[in-house]
Design an enzyme around this catalytic site. Structure first.
Site, PDB file in Angstrom:
ATOM      1  N   HIS A  19       0.839  -1.275   0.156  1.00 59.41           N
ATOM      2  CA  HIS A  19       0.039   0.107  -0.044  1.00 59.41           C
ATOM      3  C   HIS A  19       0.906   1.100   0.060  1.00 59.41           C
ATOM      4  O   HIS A  19       0.299   2.192  -0.446  1.00 59.41           O
ATOM      5  CB  HIS A  19      -1.028   0.133   1.279  1.00 59.41           C
ATOM      6  CG  HIS A  19      -1.995  -0.925   1.103  1.00 59.41           C
ATOM      7  ND1 HIS A  19      -2.187  -2.154   1.566  1.00 59.41           N
ATOM      8  CD2 HIS A  19      -3.211  -1.048   0.267  1.00 59.41           C
ATOM      9  CE1 HIS A  19      -3.211  -2.920   1.229  1.00 59.41           C
ATOM     10  NE2 HIS A  19      -3.993  -2.327   0.309  1.00 59.41           N
ATOM     11  N   GLU A  64      -3.925  -3.547   9.889  1.00 59.30           N
ATOM     12  CA  GLU A  64      -5.014  -3.874   8.818  1.00 59.30           C
ATOM     13  C   GLU A  64      -6.384  -4.135   9.308  1.00 59.30           C
ATOM     14  O   GLU A  64      -7.316  -3.862   8.693  1.00 59.30           O
ATOM     15  CB  GLU A  64      -4.214  -5.061   8.135  1.00 59.30           C
ATOM     16  CG  GLU A  64      -5.026  -5.283   6.688  1.00 59.30           C
ATOM     17  CD  GLU A  64      -4.846  -6.649   6.013  1.00 59.30           C
ATOM     18  OE1 GLU A  64      -3.604  -7.182   6.469  1.00 59.30           O
ATOM     19  OE2 GLU A  64      -5.276  -6.951   5.144  1.00 59.30           O
ATOM     20  N   HIS A  92      -5.755   5.765   2.758  1.00 62.10           N
ATOM     21  CA  HIS A  92      -4.333   5.008   2.791  1.00 62.10           C
ATOM     22  C   HIS A  92      -2.981   5.915   3.150  1.00 62.10           C
ATOM     23  O   HIS A  92      -2.010   5.550   3.539  1.00 62.10           O
ATOM     24  CB  HIS A  92      -4.163   4.146   1.603  1.00 62.10           C
ATOM     25  CG  HIS A  92      -4.640   2.606   1.846  1.00 62.10           C
ATOM     26  ND1 HIS A  92      -3.992   1.756   2.612  1.00 62.10           N
ATOM     27  CD2 HIS A  92      -5.869   2.231   1.576  1.00 62.10           C
ATOM     28  CE1 HIS A  92      -4.928   0.779   2.530  1.00 62.10           C
ATOM     29  NE2 HIS A  92      -5.974   0.967   2.132  1.00 62.10           N
TER      30      HIS A  92
END
Lengths: 688, 684
Positions: free
Chosen positions: B238, B350, B405
């Site tokens: 990511h 996560e 993100h």
């Protein structure tokens, strides 16, 4: 049967499929001249025409067009764009197309023109203009106009049904083994949303198709002969006023208070709405409006409108009402009087650009309100979103905001009505006529008088005609759905006529008795919520008369089958007069919603009856032709090609202030009126 | 024994009943009557014979007793399935379990056939994919692209109407591809829309879906989750997406993404996906401009959480980072050290079931997705499902994905910046020096990369249910670039052959204001382009490497794959190569778009000492070709250094700028990315 008329009928089917595919359950194709094919298919016309003519029974020849029309004016509205009667540029295009259709010299040329145009313009635009034309051309009077919910069923029905329909049709061959699909009810919101209690009303197929058909009958723009109908502005006011009255009563039935008029356009709109229905035109879902959305100025390629413009128009219209006159574009004052005032106002507010006395000054209040609301989610088109349901007459009534906006529009009209003089005795009374007994009773033998019944019913609608690019040989792809229904009932009135034989107009209304706080309603409030149930003329013999009238004969409603009519030939009556009945019948309040829902424990209403003097009501029609067989819902829709059949202002006697404080005093003061208490009981079970 | 390939047919036409015909070679499953759903059992003869006419192949399905499917069936067939919703994860985990534990392929086939018409179609696809990827007897299967089973998640819904018309009116031979409009989700008024080609790219979204297939964060079989360095890979993959996205933003004259670090502030970026879910017959809900998050109370998802919960989890994670340790469930400290810290944090953030303390640190990243995806209907008042950011196959379409993100990455960087900087000695590879670096495409100016638009076709017929059979092609327009070659000159001063790990990165030279960047900022925009092993003979060496060989990407064909064409012979070595892991950045997106006048970048090359980096393991046939972002199936991550090395930490003192950072085994060269606004056609 004349093949041209048949062809016209078939052009309503499968609006998205190219004109060369089969219609009539795969039984019929058009024999088309080469020129009709669009460029996409021009190169393999032979292949496609062979492909679709394999198992057909009938081939309908279509002539070559004498002159190819120039359709460039319609190109601005792309094929996959949503078409809105509220957007000016769309209205202009529609108006030109209607003119083009009306100008076709004869039936054959009209068929050829329609076949040629169909695949070259936006499909909804085509269906709208085509239907308006069929309704207004003298040579197409016998062509039935199918109910809009069968041409574009996706605008009325929860979308997963179509997926299921394709599945049924592709998996199971025999029509017999297919199960009817079930259209879910209550799918747009949960009961956390109070407004959801009205979903059965707002999302009713009959309600929404009535709205479309009303606008088909009364286009706001187009050639003068199509637009300029007797008292159309007044009818715009009255039909929507009645919608509001019915909606507000329905809210009482569901323990909600009256809808709040959207009079402040700068306020957040608490009512969110997620339509979930999918437009078949562009395969996009109608955009939602989240809770607490603010309206914003609209600046989009197809038009821009500021909120402050609406505010200016509103203020000018209100100023005109308060001054008692409007000014036309030459600066001439036109009084807003008792007779014509409301009609003038109706045309100003709906902004028929053809009929408004001063379009420039009074603007386009009603339509642009729809537009601004329908674009609240994407006012500058940055997200390339089309309008929400409020922008489309087939879907607008699904959205709670429709009623708030029309609540505001209605409040403007009511302001004018409230300034008119109170009705006097001469206007209200009918000397020597007295109504001595009133009742409404269900058909059952032992039914108690004045207790009426509502319940849920399951009905089926046929989706086949609108399931484009789906199975062809299927006449039946039916879906069942639940809707409110009322048990048929009979009114009985005893009327004493002290004079000679004469004619009266019987006017029936029901009114809620108490408001949302359970306080008795004053007549001044009650009159704004009076629901017209029926209106008919009666012959009064000297002495005692007993008048009976069936609820199913109502002058506001059209029978159930017309809201959900099947288009297949099997369903068509054969006799000529019966066929005529089928024509033009989409307009009218659905019979199954004639009564408000009531409450499980019963809800009290006043049933009000008035017999007015027909000599003051009658209208001298210009022609002697018999009434169109389909014009049964004339209270809301008028009579086709005729004057509105009641000389009184619409809504009489409740459209103006009345001399008494309560309904009881009112009927007490006039012998030609009577009332009784009725109870509407809602039985929460599904029948059928 | 059943042919494992037949299992793949179950991915086709996901909403049609299982007995309908499938495949290019018309195949039907002979479904035992008892497996048919109630709807079709009474008329099984009719329905099964109806499809039977043109069948070329019949697949027998053995009737076995079916395990209890009540839990998998508890998610409705028409509901939207999301990996981010814990309830859905648990339901999917049960189905994965059932599939993984069937004793034989035959039994798996029976259960899969039985389950297909009874469980949610998307969850079926997910669970069967995970099972096929993790069962020893089904490895090497070439999973069909998710985009071909569920094209509705990748394509403008409007296209479906045209596809329906095309397949209805035109015979298969003469059908034309339906062109998917380029800019359909928004117009130029929306600055974010300039990134449409990245966010809405088919390959980018497929990559994200497949990454989450390969790295599930929950399963009852812990070994499916507990893969080598999965938490770290979550961070790194990511982080790289963000670096790439920000470089694309520079290519469009936009500033770097603002992290969504204040959960109470309205999200300025609206997004209207304009897609419809075939499964639920609903549009993916849009998010209007300036929507705020609200507390969630959605009964049927079993979610009742406040924005304050997210804030608490975040604060606890920050606290752990600043203290240098996390607290596990028994109250023990677990150090966040150089080697393992980032992996632990990845699992916490996560989060996955490997998180040392899910009660304390919560489920921040997943629930960020959930909160944003439900911001239009927080309490299910309007019966609306989640928006695109709630689903891993669609999330990357939404500008808010990157804002979220960016914030997640900022938290990881908070940890990374506290680690000691790499020293000269750690970085250097004594005796090895780079003497020259160049990139060039065929016949173009060196050190200039060229990007342009390309149109590629993809067959969508497999996911296009209840329509006449035959290919229907959709034509996508996507970014691509001229393939290029790196030429790297390396001098080996030693007397013996040595091995080096070549690491290639690229980052813009200047920030959004045109100012040269400090390395502490530039390192966050370093996009990994490739990583590979070379042997270095004594003396000068010239290394050539093609851009198509990149260790971060999968080839073009795997994104727009046609399963039937170009398939290598069964059992051949090439077939193993072709074997699909699906996971991998699409090669056509390897290079950012650049600017018409050229986007100036630093191309960085480092040769590190392979002796320090190597992991000893056998890699043949393990679909390792996109290992940088995806790891290698059933193997350790093939690099012992921290992911992102050497840019994953702050530079050492004195190395303010990239040029000061260089040791002899590194080199940089100025590269310019030029965008040509033209469209080339390519048939897939």
């Amino acid at each position: 049967m004349n093949t041209d008329l048949k062809a016209l009928e078939l052009l309503f089917q499968r609006p998205l499929e190219p004109v060369f595919t089969t219609r009539d359950n795969g039984k019929t194709v058009f024999d088309l001249p080469e020129s009709v094919y669009t460029d996409r298919y021009r190169n393999n016309t032979e292949e496609v025409s062979n492909r679709f003519s394999q198992n057909v029974e009938t081939r309908i020849p279509v002539r070559e067009l004498a002159k190819k029309p120039n359709l460039e004016f319609a190109a601005k509205l792309g094929h996959k764009k949503q078409f809105s009667l509220f957007i000016n540029s769309h209205k202009e295009i529609a108006s030109k197309l209607i003119q083009l259709f009306l100008d076709a010299p004869n039936l054959q040329q009209f068929v050829a023109l329609a076949a040629y145009t169909k695949d070259r313009v936006n499909p909804v635009l085509f269906q709208y203009c085509y239907a308006v034309t069929i309704a207004h051309r003298p040579d197409t009077r016998t062509v039935p106009i199918p109910n809009i919910s069968q041409v574009f069923p996706s605008n009325f029905i929860e979308p997963s049904v179509f997926q299921d329909a394709r599945q049924e049709a592709s998996v199971i061959a025999k029509s017999g083994n297919r199960s009817a699909l079930e259209i879910p009810a209550n799918y747009t919101a949960s009961d956390r949303e109070d407004e959801q209690r009205l979903a059965y009303f707002r999302e009713d197929i009959g309600v929404n198709s009535h709205h479309w058909h009303w606008h088909l009958v009364y286009p706001a723009s187009g050639p003068m002969e199509v637009v300029n109908k007797d008292r159309r502005g007044e009818l715009f006011y009255y039909m929507h006023h009645q919608l509001l009255a019915r909606y507000n009563v329905e809210r009482f039935c569901n323990n909600l208070k009256r809808t709040i008029p959207l009079s402040n356009l700068r306020d957040e709109i608490p009512e969110g709405y997620f339509p979930k229905i999918l437009s078949s035109i562009n395969n996009r879902t109608y955009p939602a409006r989240i809770s607490n959305q603010l309206l914003r100025d609209v600046d989009r390629p197809d038009g821009n409108i500021e909120i402050s413009e609406l505010e200016r128009w509103r203020d000018r219209v209100l100023a005109a009402i308060d001054q008692g006159f409007v000014e036309n574009s030459q600066g001439t004052r036109i009084p807003l009087d008792e007779v014509k005032g409301i009609d003038i106002l109706g045309n100003i507010i709906e902004a028929s650009n053809t009929l408004s006395v001063n379009n420039q000054f009074y603007g386009n209040l009603h339509n642009q309100g729809h537009t601004i609301i329908s674009f609240a989610h994407d006012p500058d088109a940055r997200h390339l979103e089309d309008f929400g349901v409020m922008g489309d007459v087939t879907t607008a009534m699904r959205d709670p905001i429709f009623y708030r906006w029309h609540g505001f529009i209605d409040s403007v009209f009511n302001k004018h009505k409230a300034l008119l003089p109170v009705y006097d005795n001469a206007q209200l009374g009918f000397d020597g006529v007295s109504v001595t007994y009133v009742e409404a009773r269900l058909g059952a033998a032992n039914a108690r008088p004045n207790t009426l019944l509502t319940y849920w019913q399951k009905s089926s609608a046929n989706l086949a005609a609108g399931l484009d690019f789906g199975p062809v040989e299927d006449e039946n792809i039916t879906a069942t759905f639940r809707h409110l229904q009322n048990a048929p009932f009979t009114y009985t009135f005893n009327v004493t006529n002290a004079g000679a034989r004469r004619t009266g107009t019987c006017r029936i209304f029901i009114c809620p008795k108490v408001d949302e706080r359970n306080q008795p309603l004053r007549l001044e409030e009650q009159r704004l919520m009076a629901i017209e149930m029926d209106k008919f003329t009666v012959e009064l013999m000297p002495g005692e008369n007993t008048i009976r009238r069936e609820s199913t004969d109502s002058s506001v409603a059209i029978p159930f089958e017309r809201s959900f009519r099947a288009v297949g030939a099997n369903y068509q009556p054969k006799a000529a007069d019966e066929l005529a009945r089928f024509r033009f019948c989409g307009c009218g309040w659905p019979q199954h919603l004639l009564l408000p829902k009531g409450k499980p424990e019963g809800m009290q209403f006043d049933l009000f009856v008035m017999i007015s003097d027909y000599t003051n009501d009658s209208v001298q029609q210009l022609s002697n032709t018999p009434n169109d067989a389909c014009s049964t819902a004339f209270s809301f829709c008028g009579l086709k090609d005729k004057l509105y059949p009641d000389r009184r202002t619409m809504g009489f006697p409740f459209d103006r202030r009345l001399p008494n404080d309560t309904l009881n005093e009112f009927v007490g003061a006039f012998s030609n009126m009577a009332k009784t208490d009725i109870t509407i009981k809602f039985n929460d079970r599904v029948v059928g | 024994m059943a042919d494992t390939k037949n299992l793949l047919l179950l991915f086709e036409h996901p909403t049609e009943p299982v007995f309908m015909d499938k495949g290019k070679k018309v195949t039907v499953f002979d479904v035992p009557d008892s497996y048919l759903t109630d709807r079709y059992r009474p008329i099984s003869n009719e329905v099964q014979s109806r499809v039977g006419e043109k069948v070329e192949q019949r697949v027998p399905v053995r009737e076995i007793s079916i395990p209890d499917l009540r839990i998998p069936m508890s998610l409705g067939r028409e509901e939207q399935f999301s990996l981010f919703i814990p309830k859905h994860r648990r339901i999917a985990a049960r189905l994965i379990d059932i599939f993984v534990n069937m004793r034989s392929v035959d039994d798996l086939q029976s259960v899969a056939v039985y389950a297909r018409d009874r469980v949610n179609p998307v969850m079926f696809n997910y669970a069967l994919s995970v099972a096929l990827l993790h069962r020893p007897d089904t490895q090497g299967l070439d999973l069909p692209s998710f985009a071909q089973s569920f094209p509705d998640r990748f394509v403008d819904s409007q296209v479906f109407r045209e596809l329906r018309e095309e397949s209805f009116v035109v015979q298969p031979g003469s059908r034309m591809p339906i062109v998917i409009p380029r800019d359909y989700t928004a117009s130029d008024l929306e600055p974010e829309h300039r990134l449409w080609y990245f966010r809405e790219d088919l390959g980018v979204n497929l990559h994200h879906w497949h990454w989450h297939l390969v790295y599930p964060f929950e399963a009852s079989d812990r070994s499916i989750v507990d893969k080598d360095r999965r938490g770290e890979l979550f961070y790194y993959m990511h982080e790289q997406v963000m670096a790439r996205y920000n470089m694309e933003r520079f290519s469009n004259n936009l500033a770097r993404t603002q992290p969504f670090n204040n959960l109470r502030e309205p999200i300025a970026e609206g997004y209207f996906p304009k897609m419809d879910s075939l499964v639920s017959s609903r549009a993916w809900p849009p998010r209007f401009d300036n929507t705020r998050l609200g507390d969630l109370n959605r009964e049927q998802d079993q979610i009742n959480l406040e924005v304050a919960d997210l804030e608490r989890w975040r604060d606890r994670i920050y606290e752990a980072i600043h203290q240098g340790f996390v607290m596990d469930e028994r109250g023990q400290r677990v150090e966040l050290d150089e080697a393992r810290g980032i992996d632990i944090l990845g699992n916490i953030l996560e989060s996955s079931i490997l998180s040392p303390n899910r009660t304390l640190y919560g489920d921040l990243h997943n629930f960020g997705h959930v909160f944003i995806s439900y911001s239009h209907d927080t309490n299910n008042k309007h019966l609306e499902s989640f928006g695109v950011i709630g689903d891993s196959s669609t999330a990357m379409r939404d500008p808010a994905f990157y804002r979220w993100h960016a914030y997640i990455d900022r938290i990881f960087q908070e940890h990374k910046t506290r680690l000691p900087a790499y020293t000269d000695t750690q970085l250097n590879y004594s005796g090895i020096s780079i003497t020259g670096v160049q990139v060039a495409s065929n016949g173009t100016q060196p050190n200039v990369l060229t990007t342009f638009w390309q149109q590629s076709d993809m067959d969508l017929s497999r996911g296009f249910d209840f329509t006449p059979r035959g290919n229907v092609f959709a034509r996508f327009t996507h970014l691509t670039h001229l393939p290029f070659t790196y030429t790297i000159n390396v001098n080996n001063d030693g007397g013996a052959q040595r091995f080096g790990y070549v690491r290639i990165f690229m980052a813009p030279k200047n920030d959004e204001r045109g100012q040269p960047m400090l390395l502490r900022e530039q390192r966050l925009m370093m996009v990994e382009l490739d990583k590979f092993v070379v042997s270095l003979n004594p003396g000068p060496n010239t290394i050539r490497r093609r851009s198509t060989e990149s260790s971060v990407t999968i080839p073009f064909e795997r994104t727009f794959r046609n399963l039937d064409a170009n398939r290598p012979a069964a059992g051949s070595a090439e077939e193993l190569e072709f074997n699909f892991c699906g996971c991998g950045w699409p090669n056509h997106m390897l290079i950012a778009k650049g600017l018409p006048e050229g986007l100036r970048c630093d191309l960085f090359v480092m040769v590190s000492n392979y002796e320090n980096d190597r992991i000893d393991q056998q890699l043949v046939g393990r679909c390792s070709d996109a290992a940088s972002y995806c790891g290698v199936r059933d193997r350790l991550y093939p690099d012992r250094q921290s992911m992102g090395y050497p840019f994953d930490r702050l530079p050492r003192t004195g190395a303010d700028r990239l040029v000061n950072f260089l040791t002899p085994n590194m080199s940089i060269v100025d590269v310019s990315i030029r965008h040509e606004n033209r469209v080339a056609n390519r048939q897939a």
